[in-house]
Design a protein around this motif. Sequence first.
Motif, PDB file in Angstrom:
ATOM      1  N   PHE A  41       0.704  -1.620  -0.311  1.00  0.00           N
ATOM      2  CA  PHE A  41       0.372  -0.143  -0.013  1.00  0.00           C
ATOM      3  C   PHE A  41       1.044   1.197   0.254  1.00  0.00           C
ATOM      4  O   PHE A  41       0.789   1.960  -0.481  1.00  0.00           O
ATOM      5  CB  PHE A  41      -1.082   0.141   0.951  1.00  0.00           C
ATOM      6  N   SER A  42       1.744   1.652   0.811  1.00  0.00           N
ATOM      7  CA  SER A  42       2.864   3.000   1.137  1.00  0.00           C
ATOM      8  C   SER A  42       3.807   2.694   0.115  1.00  0.00           C
ATOM      9  O   SER A  42       4.360   4.038  -0.306  1.00  0.00           O
ATOM     10  CB  SER A  42       2.784   3.120   2.564  1.00  0.00           C
ATOM     11  N   GLY A  43       4.311   1.268  -0.507  1.00  0.00           N
ATOM     12  CA  GLY A  43       5.367   1.148  -1.420  1.00  0.00           C
ATOM     13  C   GLY A  43       6.331   1.847  -0.878  1.00  0.00           C
ATOM     14  O   GLY A  43       7.375   1.758  -1.262  1.00  0.00           O
ATOM     15  N   THR A  44       6.762   1.179   0.391  1.00  0.00           N
ATOM     16  CA  THR A  44       7.586   1.259   1.120  1.00  0.00           C
ATOM     17  C   THR A  44       8.989  -0.090   1.334  1.00  0.00           C
ATOM     18  O   THR A  44       7.940  -1.347   1.313  1.00  0.00           O
ATOM     19  CB  THR A  44       7.775   1.622   2.919  1.00  0.00           C
ATOM     20  N   LEU A  45       9.490   0.200   2.012  1.00  0.00           N
ATOM     21  CA  LEU A  45      10.519  -1.411   2.531  1.00  0.00           C
ATOM     22  C   LEU A  45      11.248  -1.052   3.832  1.00  0.00           C
ATOM     23  O   LEU A  45      11.847   0.505   4.045  1.00  0.00           O
ATOM     24  CB  LEU A  45      11.661  -1.108   1.219  1.00  0.00           C
ATOM     25  N   ALA A  59      10.506   3.781   7.599  1.00  0.00           N
ATOM     26  CA  ALA A  59      10.741   3.006   6.060  1.00  0.00           C
ATOM     27  C   ALA A  59      11.156   3.542   5.025  1.00  0.00           C
ATOM     28  O   ALA A  59      10.839   4.670   5.312  1.00  0.00           O
ATOM     29  CB  ALA A  59       8.747   2.513   5.975  1.00  0.00           C
ATOM     30  N   ARG A  60      11.437   2.936   4.030  1.00  0.00           N
ATOM     31  CA  ARG A  60      11.856   3.700   3.124  1.00  0.00           C
ATOM     32  C   ARG A  60      10.622   3.547   1.656  1.00  0.00           C
ATOM     33  O   ARG A  60      11.006   2.464   1.159  1.00  0.00           O
ATOM     34  CB  ARG A  60      13.391   3.399   2.171  1.00  0.00           C
ATOM     35  N   GLN A  61      10.847   4.719   1.086  1.00  0.00           N
ATOM     36  CA  GLN A  61       9.435   4.257  -0.146  1.00  0.00           C
ATOM     37  C   GLN A  61      10.818   3.830  -1.660  1.00  0.00           C
ATOM     38  O   GLN A  61      11.949   4.113  -1.962  1.00  0.00           O
ATOM     39  CB  GLN A  61       9.750   6.064  -0.909  1.00  0.00           C
ATOM     40  N   VAL A  62       9.726   2.684  -2.041  1.00  0.00           N
ATOM     41  CA  VAL A  62      10.725   2.148  -2.816  1.00  0.00           C
ATOM     42  C   VAL A  62      10.434   1.703  -3.930  1.00  0.00           C
ATOM     43  O   VAL A  62      11.056   1.600  -5.161  1.00  0.00           O
ATOM     44  CB  VAL A  62      11.704   0.681  -2.925  1.00  0.00           C
ATOM     45  N   GLY A  63       9.333   2.391  -4.655  1.00  0.00           N
ATOM     46  CA  GLY A  63       8.416   2.408  -5.391  1.00  0.00           C
ATOM     47  C   GLY A  63       7.366   2.485  -5.051  1.00  0.00           C
ATOM     48  O   GLY A  63       6.505   1.528  -4.176  1.00  0.00           O
ATOM     49  N   SER A  64       6.147   2.220  -6.604  1.00  0.00           N
ATOM     50  CA  SER A  64       4.961   1.882  -6.413  1.00  0.00           C
ATOM     51  C   SER A  64       4.436   0.280  -7.008  1.00  0.00           C
ATOM     52  O   SER A  64       5.235  -0.358  -7.313  1.00  0.00           O
ATOM     53  CB  SER A  64       3.801   2.011  -7.956  1.00  0.00           C
ATOM     54  N   ASN A  65       3.714   0.042  -5.947  1.00  0.00           N
ATOM     55  CA  ASN A  65       3.009  -1.191  -5.927  1.00  0.00           C
ATOM     56  C   ASN A  65       3.761  -2.721  -5.500  1.00  0.00           C
ATOM     57  O   ASN A  65       4.265  -3.375  -6.562  1.00  0.00           O
ATOM     58  CB  ASN A  65       2.033  -1.482  -6.739  1.00  0.00           C
ATOM     59  N   TRP A  77      16.512  -6.787  -3.107  1.00  0.00           N
ATOM     60  CA  TRP A  77      15.886  -6.590  -5.185  1.00  0.00           C
ATOM     61  C   TRP A  77      14.681  -6.384  -4.850  1.00  0.00           C
ATOM     62  O   TRP A  77      13.891  -7.407  -3.921  1.00  0.00           O
ATOM     63  CB  TRP A  77      16.413  -7.448  -5.578  1.00  0.00           C
ATOM     64  N   VAL A  78      13.172  -5.819  -4.658  1.00  0.00           N
ATOM     65  CA  VAL A  78      12.451  -5.167  -4.951  1.00  0.00           C
ATOM     66  C   VAL A  78      11.261  -5.437  -5.936  1.00  0.00           C
ATOM     67  O   VAL A  78      12.150  -4.082  -7.362  1.00  0.00           O
ATOM     68  CB  VAL A  78      11.724  -3.888  -3.894  1.00  0.00           C
ATOM     69  N   ALA A  79      11.033  -6.261  -6.042  1.00  0.00           N
ATOM     70  CA  ALA A  79       9.852  -5.687  -7.866  1.00  0.00           C
ATOM     71  C   ALA A  79       8.973  -4.923  -7.407  1.00  0.00           C
ATOM     72  O   ALA A  79       7.428  -4.862  -6.984  1.00  0.00           O
ATOM     73  CB  ALA A  79       9.307  -7.751  -7.992  1.00  0.00           C
ATOM     74  N   ASN A  80       8.543  -3.800  -8.605  1.00  0.00           N
ATOM     75  CA  ASN A  80       7.906  -2.708  -8.271  1.00  0.00           C
ATOM     76  C   ASN A  80       6.675  -3.285  -9.756  1.00  0.00           C
ATOM     77  O   ASN A  80       6.813  -2.140 -10.526  1.00  0.00           O
ATOM     78  CB  ASN A  80       9.094  -1.349  -8.536  1.00  0.00           C
ATOM     79  N   ALA A  87      13.546  -2.698  -7.750  1.00  0.00           N
ATOM     80  CA  ALA A  87      14.871  -1.259  -6.842  1.00  0.00           C
ATOM     81  C   ALA A  87      15.969  -2.098  -6.772  1.00  0.00           C
ATOM     82  O   ALA A  87      15.735  -3.535  -6.102  1.00  0.00           O
ATOM     83  CB  ALA A  87      13.740  -0.793  -6.234  1.00  0.00           C
ATOM     84  N   ARG A  88      16.549  -1.962  -6.521  1.00  0.00           N
ATOM     85  CA  ARG A  88      18.404  -2.246  -6.089  1.00  0.00           C
ATOM     86  C   ARG A  88      18.651  -1.058  -4.925  1.00  0.00           C
ATOM     87  O   ARG A  88      18.470   0.183  -5.105  1.00  0.00           O
ATOM     88  CB  ARG A  88      19.491  -2.120  -7.208  1.00  0.00           C
ATOM     89  N   VAL A  89      18.961  -2.146  -3.842  1.00  0.00           N
ATOM     90  CA  VAL A  89      18.633  -1.147  -2.441  1.00  0.00           C
ATOM     91  C   VAL A  89      19.779  -1.290  -1.715  1.00  0.00           C
ATOM     92  O   VAL A  89      20.137  -2.722  -1.764  1.00  0.00           O
ATOM     93  CB  VAL A  89      17.291  -2.017  -1.335  1.00  0.00           C
ATOM     94  N   ASP A  90      20.097  -0.537  -2.021  1.00  0.00           N
ATOM     95  CA  ASP A  90      21.937  -0.995  -0.834  1.00  0.00           C
ATOM     96  C   ASP A  90      21.595  -1.036   0.912  1.00  0.00           C
ATOM     97  O   ASP A  90      20.728  -0.473   1.354  1.00  0.00           O
ATOM     98  CB  ASP A  90      22.680   0.583  -0.976  1.00  0.00           C
ATOM     99  N   PRO A  91      22.148  -2.229   1.167  1.00  0.00           N
ATOM    100  CA  PRO A  91      21.548  -2.325   2.701  1.00  0.00           C
ATOM    101  C   PRO A  91      21.981  -1.971   3.651  1.00  0.00           C
ATOM    102  O   PRO A  91      21.775  -2.378   4.703  1.00  0.00           O
ATOM    103  CB  PRO A  91      22.256  -4.400   2.868  1.00  0.00           C
ATOM    104  N   ASP A  92      23.219  -0.806   3.586  1.00  0.00           N
ATOM    105  CA  ASP A  92      23.379  -0.455   4.516  1.00  0.00           C
ATOM    106  C   ASP A  92      22.807   0.470   4.764  1.00  0.00           C
ATOM    107  O   ASP A  92      23.398   1.511   6.208  1.00  0.00           O
ATOM    108  CB  ASP A  92      25.010  -0.726   4.412  1.00  0.00           C
ATOM    109  N   ALA A  93      22.582   1.381   3.353  1.00  0.00           N
ATOM    110  CA  ALA A  93      22.106   2.789   3.713  1.00  0.00           C
ATOM    111  C   ALA A  93      20.818   3.113   3.516  1.00  0.00           C
ATOM    112  O   ALA A  93      19.933   3.407   3.948  1.00  0.00           O
ATOM    113  CB  ALA A  93      22.687   3.850   2.567  1.00  0.00           C
TER     114      ALA A  93
END
Length: 131
Positions: A41-45, A59-65, A77-80, A87-93
Amino acid sequence: GASVTRIDPAAAKRVGTPIEIGERLNDVAVGEGSVWVIDVFSGTLSQIDPETNELVGDARQVGSNPRGVKTGFGYVWVANGGDDNVARVDPDAAEVVDEIPVGDDPGDVAVGEGRVWASNTADATVTPIRP
């Protein structure tokens, strides 16, 4: 709201207090030193510290749906589905460092055989991604 609950697999019992996160959680991944949860719903990780069972930051915005999350090759890795990307997400940041275009409406990702794989539900294709 929604929550994540830790389970002791040997005892098949809940451990600790459920962690309140978001509205509608869609997938969970464990790797890169954390537990990662996406909210469709919020598009967050969200990131959970597995040692303390507490949220790490906001929570960080990563994309839509966002519909699928996996770890591997040093990233999250997040499928939007709403953005037709992974989305490729740097786990440290805990920040999106790249948005890779894939097919129509990616529903999940997999990691293996030297690639990240996006399964695209609307056009029935699979997109390989070089990590």
